[in-house]
Motif scaffolding. Structure first.
Motif, mmCIF file in Angstrom:
data_model
loop_
_atom_site.group_PDB
_atom_site.id
_atom_site.type_symbol
_atom_site.label_atom_id
_atom_site.label_comp_id
_atom_site.label_asym_id
_atom_site.label_seq_id
_atom_site.Cartn_x
_atom_site.Cartn_y
_atom_site.Cartn_z
ATOM 1 N N SER A 133 10.492 -7.109 19.162
ATOM 2 C CA SER A 133 9.521 -6.482 20.061
ATOM 3 C C SER A 133 8.221 -6.338 19.277
ATOM 4 C CB SER A 133 10.011 -5.112 20.546
ATOM 5 O OG SER A 133 9.871 -4.139 19.522
ATOM 6 N N SER A 134 7.204 -5.772 19.917
ATOM 7 C CA SER A 134 5.929 -5.579 19.225
ATOM 8 C C SER A 134 6.061 -4.616 18.050
ATOM 9 C CB SER A 134 4.870 -5.059 20.208
ATOM 10 O OG SER A 134 5.275 -3.814 20.762
ATOM 11 N N ALA A 135 7.156 -3.837 18.014
ATOM 12 C CA ALA A 135 7.368 -2.907 16.904
ATOM 13 C C ALA A 135 7.822 -3.620 15.635
ATOM 14 C CB ALA A 135 8.403 -1.847 17.299
ATOM 15 N N PHE A 136 8.300 -4.882 15.777
ATOM 16 C CA PHE A 136 8.903 -5.555 14.634
ATOM 17 C C PHE A 136 7.907 -5.902 13.538
ATOM 18 C CE2 PHE A 136 9.708 -9.726 12.647
ATOM 19 C CZ PHE A 136 10.795 -9.383 11.858
ATOM 20 N N LEU A 137 6.840 -6.612 13.895
ATOM 21 C CA LEU A 137 5.969 -7.206 12.884
ATOM 22 C C LEU A 137 5.309 -6.180 11.963
ATOM 23 C CD1 LEU A 137 5.377 -10.049 12.038
ATOM 24 C CD2 LEU A 137 3.343 -10.037 13.488
ATOM 25 N N PRO A 138 4.701 -5.112 12.461
ATOM 26 C CA PRO A 138 4.080 -4.165 11.520
ATOM 27 C C PRO A 138 5.094 -3.503 10.594
ATOM 28 C CG PRO A 138 3.992 -3.321 13.763
ATOM 29 C CD PRO A 138 4.422 -4.745 13.857
ATOM 30 N N ARG A 139 6.286 -3.233 11.100
ATOM 31 C CA ARG A 139 7.316 -2.607 10.259
ATOM 32 C C ARG A 139 7.877 -3.598 9.242
ATOM 33 N NH1 ARG A 139 6.706 -0.082 14.812
ATOM 34 N NH2 ARG A 139 7.188 2.149 15.048
ATOM 35 N N ALA A 140 8.020 -4.868 9.643
ATOM 36 C CA ALA A 140 8.492 -5.888 8.706
ATOM 37 C C ALA A 140 7.491 -6.091 7.575
ATOM 38 C CB ALA A 140 8.727 -7.204 9.449
ATOM 39 N N LYS A 141 6.214 -6.109 7.899
ATOM 40 C CA LYS A 141 5.193 -6.268 6.864
ATOM 41 C C LYS A 141 5.201 -5.090 5.897
ATOM 42 C CE LYS A 141 2.066 -9.055 9.730
ATOM 43 N NZ LYS A 141 0.762 -9.074 10.435
ATOM 44 N N ARG A 142 5.328 -3.874 6.421
ATOM 45 C CA ARG A 142 5.383 -2.701 5.532
ATOM 46 C C ARG A 142 6.586 -2.773 4.607
ATOM 47 N NH1 ARG A 142 3.610 0.379 10.169
ATOM 48 N NH2 ARG A 142 5.738 1.098 10.574
ATOM 49 N N LEU A 143 7.719 -3.199 5.149
ATOM 50 C CA LEU A 143 8.932 -3.312 4.330
ATOM 51 C C LEU A 143 8.724 -4.321 3.208
ATOM 52 C CD1 LEU A 143 11.982 -2.806 3.815
ATOM 53 C CD2 LEU A 143 12.432 -4.660 5.433
ATOM 54 N N MET A 144 8.178 -5.484 3.523
ATOM 55 C CA MET A 144 7.973 -6.515 2.496
ATOM 56 C C MET A 144 6.988 -6.048 1.429
ATOM 57 S SD MET A 144 8.128 -10.167 4.527
ATOM 58 C CE MET A 144 7.221 -9.705 5.999
ATOM 59 N N ARG A 145 5.897 -5.416 1.860
ATOM 60 C CA ARG A 145 4.923 -4.922 0.880
ATOM 61 C C ARG A 145 5.568 -3.899 -0.050
ATOM 62 N NH1 ARG A 145 1.036 -5.336 5.309
ATOM 63 N NH2 ARG A 145 1.539 -3.200 5.949
ATOM 64 N N ASP A 146 6.338 -2.979 0.509
ATOM 65 C CA ASP A 146 6.955 -1.925 -0.299
ATOM 66 C C ASP A 146 7.971 -2.505 -1.277
ATOM 67 O OD1 ASP A 146 7.643 0.969 -0.863
ATOM 68 O OD2 ASP A 146 9.580 0.255 -0.135
ATOM 69 N N GLN A 147 8.848 -3.377 -0.786
ATOM 70 C CA GLN A 147 9.884 -3.929 -1.651
ATOM 71 C C GLN A 147 9.299 -4.803 -2.755
ATOM 72 O OE1 GLN A 147 12.573 -2.266 -1.482
ATOM 73 N NE2 GLN A 147 14.130 -3.499 -0.432
ATOM 74 N N LEU A 148 8.293 -5.597 -2.418
ATOM 75 C CA LEU A 148 7.700 -6.471 -3.438
ATOM 76 C C LEU A 148 6.877 -5.679 -4.454
ATOM 77 C CD1 LEU A 148 6.942 -9.492 -1.154
ATOM 78 C CD2 LEU A 148 8.326 -9.554 -3.246
ATOM 79 N N SER A 149 6.285 -4.586 -4.038
ATOM 80 C CA SER A 149 5.595 -3.712 -4.999
ATOM 81 C C SER A 149 6.602 -3.107 -5.963
ATOM 82 C CB SER A 149 4.843 -2.605 -4.262
ATOM 83 O OG SER A 149 3.789 -3.147 -3.497
ATOM 84 N N ARG A 150 7.744 -2.719 -5.446
ATOM 85 C CA ARG A 150 8.803 -2.185 -6.308
ATOM 86 C C ARG A 150 9.328 -3.269 -7.249
ATOM 87 N NH1 ARG A 150 11.510 2.434 -4.896
ATOM 88 N NH2 ARG A 150 10.463 3.671 -3.307
ATOM 89 N N PHE A 151 9.523 -4.452 -6.713
ATOM 90 C CA PHE A 151 10.029 -5.562 -7.512
ATOM 91 C C PHE A 151 9.060 -5.909 -8.643
ATOM 92 C CE2 PHE A 151 11.008 -10.231 -7.911
ATOM 93 C CZ PHE A 151 12.318 -10.090 -8.350
ATOM 94 N N ALA A 152 7.766 -5.854 -8.343
ATOM 95 C CA ALA A 152 6.746 -6.199 -9.342
ATOM 96 C C ALA A 152 6.699 -5.195 -10.479
ATOM 97 C CB ALA A 152 5.376 -6.297 -8.662
ATOM 98 N N THR A 153 6.941 -3.920 -10.176
ATOM 99 C CA THR A 153 6.828 -2.866 -11.187
ATOM 100 C C THR A 153 8.168 -2.475 -11.805
ATOM 101 O OG1 THR A 153 6.952 -1.158 -9.477
ATOM 102 C CG2 THR A 153 4.756 -1.932 -10.109
ATOM 103 N N GLY A 154 9.251 -3.110 -11.339
ATOM 104 C CA GLY A 154 10.565 -2.811 -11.888
ATOM 105 C C GLY A 154 11.203 -1.551 -11.327
ATOM 106 N N GLU A 155 10.624 -1.008 -10.244
ATOM 107 C CA GLU A 155 11.238 0.147 -9.600
ATOM 108 C C GLU A 155 12.487 -0.294 -8.828
ATOM 109 O OE1 GLU A 155 8.571 3.060 -7.595
ATOM 110 O OE2 GLU A 155 7.050 1.519 -8.002
ATOM 111 N N PRO A 156 13.427 0.624 -8.609
ATOM 112 C CA PRO A 156 14.618 0.268 -7.826
ATOM 113 C C PRO A 156 14.234 -0.149 -6.406
ATOM 114 C CG PRO A 156 14.956 2.348 -8.986
ATOM 115 C CD PRO A 156 13.504 2.005 -9.134
#
Length: 320
Positions: A288-311
């Motif tokens: 639905s229209s709710a998917f894309l903004p939430r998916a982008k936030r999830l990817m940004r958050d997880q990749l920021s964690r991955f880059a800095t070594g956070e869990p």
């Protein structure tokens, strides 16, 4: 010279959404766009973080994994990860598999409420009457004063109850794998299902598909539901025994509203399509229209964690 360690050399991130559309991503990775196309856009061995294409099927989702020798994390965009678990042995040891808990709460809960209201108030019949230019009025059940049972009380189940609150239900009961207390009341364990089922006017299935829940809604489960009760499934089709459900629908004893089926997609000619008292939507709880903004936030958050070594968040399994 010692051979290069592929896990050290791997620095690519595979995304199913073009990286420039996601925005705000860490600049320490090389981003590659792949949405399950026939050709790989880069060497899979260079992939360190793989975001699985959304709703492209299990076969396409796992296809690059045997070649992703430098992989360290896999992120699905679905809450359910049953399509990825069989591929865990093909991932390098230590690779973390993360689900998308929270991503689909709003959209799936919204559809669960939509299906419940539409089925109770007879919206499919009204649409057919409209097509026939026929004014077919009458009394229909309301959600008000009904007892609702939510089976599977994770983040989606909780979001469903959030949306039920204004509708003046007589009671909302909650079942999950383990018992616990919430601000809204107790969550009962699966062992309590037989006692609670006969009291429910509406039973909403929101549980993940696991070995425990596969076929959970079978003949015994359905037989305990009260006459005239409504079954709503926004979980996975295989949680419900289709043959057992068909028997109840064809007898007219129960009604159902299903966003998921087994088999899925439901093939033409399947008896479930035309069973009495059933409303079917084609697995649209998440898209639905709710998917894309939430998916982008999830990817940004997880990749920021991955880059800095956070869990990483939502780690559900680790390759071993």
């Amino acid at each position: 010279m010692a051979p290069e360690d592929p896990r050290t050399a791997a620095n690519d991130v595979w995304l199913p959404i073009p990286p420039d559309e996601v925005g705000g991503l860490p600049d320490c990775f090389r981003y590659v766009h792949w949405d399950a196309g026939p050709e790989f856009p880069a060497d899979p061995a260079r992939c360190a973080f793989y975001v699985v294409p959304y709703m492209k099927g299990a076969e396409a989702s796992v296809r690059p994994l045997p070649e992703m020798t430098g992989l360290r994390a896999v992120q699905t965009l679905t809450a359910g990860i049953e399509h990825m678990l069989p591929a865990l042995p093909h991932m390098p040891p230590g690779t973390q598999l993360c689900n998308a808990r929270g991503l689909h709460d709003a959209s799936t809960a919204e559809l669960a409420l939509t299906l419940t209201l539409a089925a109770l108030r007879g919206i499919p019949d009204f649409v057919r009457s409209q097509d026939e230019e026929r004014w077919a009025t009458g009394f229909r059940p309301a959600l008000a004063d009904k007892t609702v049972l939510i089976v599977g009380y994770g983040s989606i189940g909780s979001a469903i109850e959030d949306r039920l609150t204004p509708f003046e239900c007589a009671r909302v009961a909650r079942i999950a794998r383990t018992a616990r207390e919430t601000v809204r009341g107790p969550v009962l364990p699966l062992a309590e299902l037989p006692a609670v089922l006969p009291e429910a006017d509406v039973v909403i299935i929101a549980t993940p598909l696991t070995d425990t829940t596969r076929g959970l809604v079978g003949s015994d489960f359905l037989a305990r539901m009260k006459d005239g009760a409504l079954l709503v499934n926004v979980a996975r089709g295989a949680v419900v025994d289709t043959k057992a459900l068909l028997a109840e629908l064809e007898s007219g004893r129960l009604c159902a509203a299903l966003d998921v089926t087994d088999p899925e997609p439901l093939p033409a000619g399947h008896p479930l399509w035309h069973a009495p008292g059933v409303l079917i939507t084609p697995h649209v709880g998440g898209p639905s229209s709710a998917f894309l903004p939430r998916a982008k936030r999830l990817m940004r958050d997880q990749l920021s964690r991955f880059a800095t070594g956070e869990p990483l968040r939502n780690v559900v399994a680790t390759a071993g």
